[in-house]
Design an enzyme around this catalytic site. Structure first.
Site, PDB file in Angstrom:
ATOM      1  N   GLU A 123       0.803  -1.176  -0.366  1.00 20.24           N
ATOM      2  CA  GLU A 123       0.087   0.058   0.027  1.00 20.24           C
ATOM      3  C   GLU A 123       0.793   1.295  -0.080  1.00 20.24           C
ATOM      4  O   GLU A 123       0.326   2.469  -0.574  1.00 20.24           O
ATOM      5  CB  GLU A 123      -0.948   0.051   1.229  1.00 20.24           C
ATOM      6  CG  GLU A 123      -2.216  -1.240   1.013  1.00 20.24           C
ATOM      7  CD  GLU A 123      -1.498  -2.423   1.822  1.00 20.24           C
ATOM      8  OE1 GLU A 123      -2.640  -3.289   1.926  1.00 20.24           O
ATOM      9  OE2 GLU A 123      -0.447  -2.739   2.148  1.00 20.24           O
TER      10      GLU A 123
ATOM     11  N   PHE B 110     -11.191  -6.561  14.466  1.00 21.07           N
ATOM     12  CA  PHE B 110     -10.408  -6.992  13.621  1.00 21.07           C
ATOM     13  C   PHE B 110      -9.863  -5.999  12.245  1.00 21.07           C
ATOM     14  O   PHE B 110     -10.756  -5.715  11.836  1.00 21.07           O
ATOM     15  CB  PHE B 110     -10.823  -8.380  13.211  1.00 21.07           C
ATOM     16  CG  PHE B 110      -9.856  -9.035  12.011  1.00 21.07           C
ATOM     17  CD1 PHE B 110      -8.495  -9.419  12.604  1.00 21.07           C
ATOM     18  CD2 PHE B 110     -10.188  -9.042  10.674  1.00 21.07           C
ATOM     19  CE1 PHE B 110      -7.566  -9.943  11.763  1.00 21.07           C
ATOM     20  CE2 PHE B 110      -9.064  -9.451   9.543  1.00 21.07           C
ATOM     21  CZ  PHE B 110      -7.902 -10.014  10.162  1.00 21.07           C
ATOM     22  N   GLN B 111      -8.670  -5.589  12.315  1.00 17.84           N
ATOM     23  CA  GLN B 111      -8.262  -4.733  11.189  1.00 17.84           C
ATOM     24  C   GLN B 111      -8.812  -3.523  11.211  1.00 17.84           C
ATOM     25  O   GLN B 111      -9.068  -2.854  10.397  1.00 17.84           O
ATOM     26  CB  GLN B 111      -8.338  -5.363   9.744  1.00 17.84           C
ATOM     27  CG  GLN B 111      -7.548  -6.440   9.420  1.00 17.84           C
ATOM     28  CD  GLN B 111      -7.459  -6.835   8.219  1.00 17.84           C
ATOM     29  OE1 GLN B 111      -8.235  -6.777   7.359  1.00 17.84           O
ATOM     30  NE2 GLN B 111      -6.249  -7.429   7.618  1.00 17.84           N
TER      31      GLN B 111
ATOM     32  N   LYS C  95     -17.553  -0.478   6.352  1.00 20.60           N
ATOM     33  CA  LYS C  95     -18.254  -1.425   5.370  1.00 20.60           C
ATOM     34  C   LYS C  95     -19.769  -1.445   5.067  1.00 20.60           C
ATOM     35  O   LYS C  95     -20.026  -1.683   4.206  1.00 20.60           O
ATOM     36  CB  LYS C  95     -17.553  -2.758   6.141  1.00 20.60           C
ATOM     37  CG  LYS C  95     -17.923  -3.992   5.186  1.00 20.60           C
ATOM     38  CD  LYS C  95     -17.322  -5.222   5.959  1.00 20.60           C
ATOM     39  CE  LYS C  95     -17.081  -6.343   5.133  1.00 20.60           C
ATOM     40  NZ  LYS C  95     -16.502  -7.509   5.635  1.00 20.60           N
TER      41      LYS C  95
ATOM     42  N   MET D 266      24.352   9.312   1.226  1.00 21.45           N
ATOM     43  CA  MET D 266      24.342  10.640   1.828  1.00 21.45           C
ATOM     44  C   MET D 266      24.564  10.661   3.373  1.00 21.45           C
ATOM     45  O   MET D 266      25.326  11.556   3.890  1.00 21.45           O
ATOM     46  CB  MET D 266      22.949  11.290   1.510  1.00 21.45           C
ATOM     47  CG  MET D 266      22.930  12.817   1.980  1.00 21.45           C
ATOM     48  SD  MET D 266      23.990  13.949   1.133  1.00 21.45           S
ATOM     49  CE  MET D 266      23.122  14.284  -0.212  1.00 21.45           C
TER      50      MET D 266
END
Length: 571
Positions: free
Chosen positions: A55, A117-118, A167, A475
């Site tokens: 993602e 959940f999630q 949802k 760097m």
């Protein structure tokens, strides 16, 4: 009585809104909370969904697409870890003022706050790094919320907007009503500059003996590059650009002084130190440009043009603020200037600084990043879309590649996100078809989102991937050598780097390796000519080169280091 035929599910409303907003590409990854949207997406034909492999890659790809095209980048991910994985990309877009709309799935409304959940409070997490974050609580508000999200992302100072979709909202049904106009209380971006301030700016510039245009990414985002060129060419003004502003004015034009700031050209920084008028156009006086703030252009009359009023006087107090869209303000200032100033003496000083301290690197039998960029710039005539990662190679690109067009230099500026280039080049490649898209990374940053090579191959994108492999976090190593007693703590990657050619081949890419300067031209020719899919070249460059000039952190621009202090070199 409402027309029942207009009733639509939240998922259907989602896609109808995207259609009306003209969305052509969406970068995403499916998951439980957005399954109904992905079910509908299966039959959608007006946009292309790009399946990334992480993602974070989706947000960087959307940003690359937005920067390359000027359109809004759109992201779709699931809840919980899917949403939290986007945070770095959202922060990156916020720092660089890039318009994104990020749609995140969320658990059902009645479960929010129950540690379901999630579940993750992505609105709370992203509030400091977005222009606005929405949690849609009612399907009746979905269409208007999406309309507002696209409006906020693209107007005023652009930036990312998050829309969190529970949802049950996606599954619910309501009558579709899409607002044609958006009215948001307290949000009224100002596009036209104040006439008296514009007139004063023109008067100051006409009288200036040593003027300087200091150009940021806002000029590119506003579509103001033609107006900038007209103002500069008609009045013979020197132009210096920030990292994000490169390409706003042609790098090959003799009036271009290149980049200013920490790793800017010596002559650009000398011009800052000695100018009597400096005009900031769509730039924000960030610390990498100003160095020690109270010494920045301390003898100059400062004019600041920005669409974001909160950016003015934030870092540097200016003499003349002009709030407005920089494209319009530049045109208005140009129209008020009636007499071309005589800048011959000023240009003589600038040319003297250019002769005194030109950009330099050692030309010997060793392969150097600077040389690769010089040859790449020559072979593409400054017209490729170069997508750099973060580090030494990023600064060398700014110094040695001559960007002639806007939206041709795509990089992570404000946040400095390693791992940006590979996914961002994928987004750029979906938006740009008439120019080569070249992704350049160091060996460290390349490994941070290396999984997106699968995405490039899956869509057979003709991206030219380049790795500048010095086997160091270059760097960081440079700072360790200069400021941390040469203690190279955990920056040497030589023992752990993979064989990048074999890795690329495993992903299905054409892959090559170059180790000698005399082979660079042939390797670049082969890379640029290959259009059957993605291809990669690993350039094994010297280990311990450093980027100069350099202004040490917190130092004045006048304290610029122009050469290596320690003659030791590891090759």
């Amino acid at each position: 009585m409402k027309d029942q035929s207009k009733k639509m599910s939240g998922a259907d409303i989602f896609f109808e809104c995207l259609r009306r907003e003209g969305v052509e590409h969406i970068f995403g990854f499916p998951g439980g909370a957005v399954l109904k949207i992905y079910e509908k997406l299966y039959d959608i034909d007006f946009l292309q969904h790009v399946l990334v492999r992480h993602e974070q890659g989706a947000t960087h790809a959307a940003e690359g697409y937005a920067k390359a095209t000027g359109k809004i980048g759109v992201v779709l991910v699931t809840s919980g870890p899917g949403a939290t994985n986007t945070v770095t990309g959202i922060a990156n877009a916020y720092m660089d003022s890039v318009p994104l709309v990020v749609f995140t799935g969320q658990v059902a409304s009645h479960l929010i706050g129950n540690d379901a959940f999630q579940e993750a409070d992505i609105v709370g997490i992203t509030r400091p790094i977005t222009k606005h974050s929405f949690l849609v609580r009612d399907v009746n508000e979905l269409a208007s919320t999406i309309r507002k999200a696209f409006f906020i992302a693209s107007t005023g100072r652009p930036g990312p907007v998050v829309v969190d979709l529970p949802k049950d909202v996606v599954n619910s049904v309501c009558e579709f009503d899409y607002p044609e106009k958006v009215e948001i209380r307290g949000y009224k971006p100002k596009y036209q500059g104040h006439y008296n301030q514009i007139k004063k700016a023109a008067e100051v510039l006409q009288k200036a003996k040593r003027p300087l245009l200091y150009v940021g990414g806002g000029v590119i985002m506003s579509g103001g590059t033609n107006e900038l060129r007209l103002l500069a060419k008609e009045n013979n003004f020197p132009v210096t650009m920030t990292l994000q502003g490169l390409g706003a004015f042609p790098g090959t034009d003799p009036q271009s002084l290149g980049m200013l700031g920490m790793h800017g050209t010596f002559w650009a920084n000398q011009a800052v130190n000695n100018c009597d008028v400096i005009v900031s156009l769509g730039a924000r006086f960030d610390d990498r440009v100003t160095g020690k703030v109270d010494t920045f252009a301390q003898h100059a009359y400062k004019i600041h043009v920005d669409i974001d009023p909160t950016a003015i006087d934030k870092n540097v107090v200016v003499d003349l603020p002009i709030v407005g869209d920089v494209k319009h303000v530049i045109a208005e200032i140009a129209s008020e200037i009636t007499k071309r100033p005589n800048l011959d003496e000023w240009w003589a000083h600038i040319k003297g600084w250019q002769e005194q301290c030109p950009l330099y690197y050692e030309k010997d039998d060793n392969l150097r990043t600077e040389y690769v960029y010089e040859r790449l710039s020559y072979k593409t005539n400054g017209n490729a879309v170069i997508v750099t990662d973060v580090g030494q190679h990023q600064m060398w690109a700014a110094q040695y590649y001559k960007f002639n067009n806007p939206r041709s230099h795509i990089t992570s500026g404000g946040l400095g996100t390693m791992g940006f280039s590979v996914p961002a080049s994928i987004g750029a490649s979906f938006g740009i078809k008439d120019k080569p898209v070249v992704s350049v990374s160091g060996d460290g940053g390349f490994q941070m989102n290396i999984q997106e090579l699968i995405t490039a191959k899956a869509y057979n994108l003709p991206i030219k991937f380049i790795i500048m492999n010095n086997s160091f976090l270059g760097m960081v190593r440079q700072w360790q050598e200069l400021f941390h007693a040469e203690k190279y703590s955990f920056t040497d990657l030589s023992a752990s780097n993979p064989d990048f050619v074999k890795v690329a081949e495993a992903f299905g890419l054409k892959a090559m390796r170059c180790e000698k300067p005399e082979d660079v031209d042939g390797m670049l020719d082969e890379l640029l000519a290959y259009n059957e899919g993605p291809a990669l070249v690993e350039f094994r460059v010297v280990k311990a080169d450093m980027v100069f000039p350099m202004v040490p952190a917190g130092a004045s621009v006048s304290e610029m280091m122009v050469k290596r202090l320690n003659p030791k070199r590891m090759v």
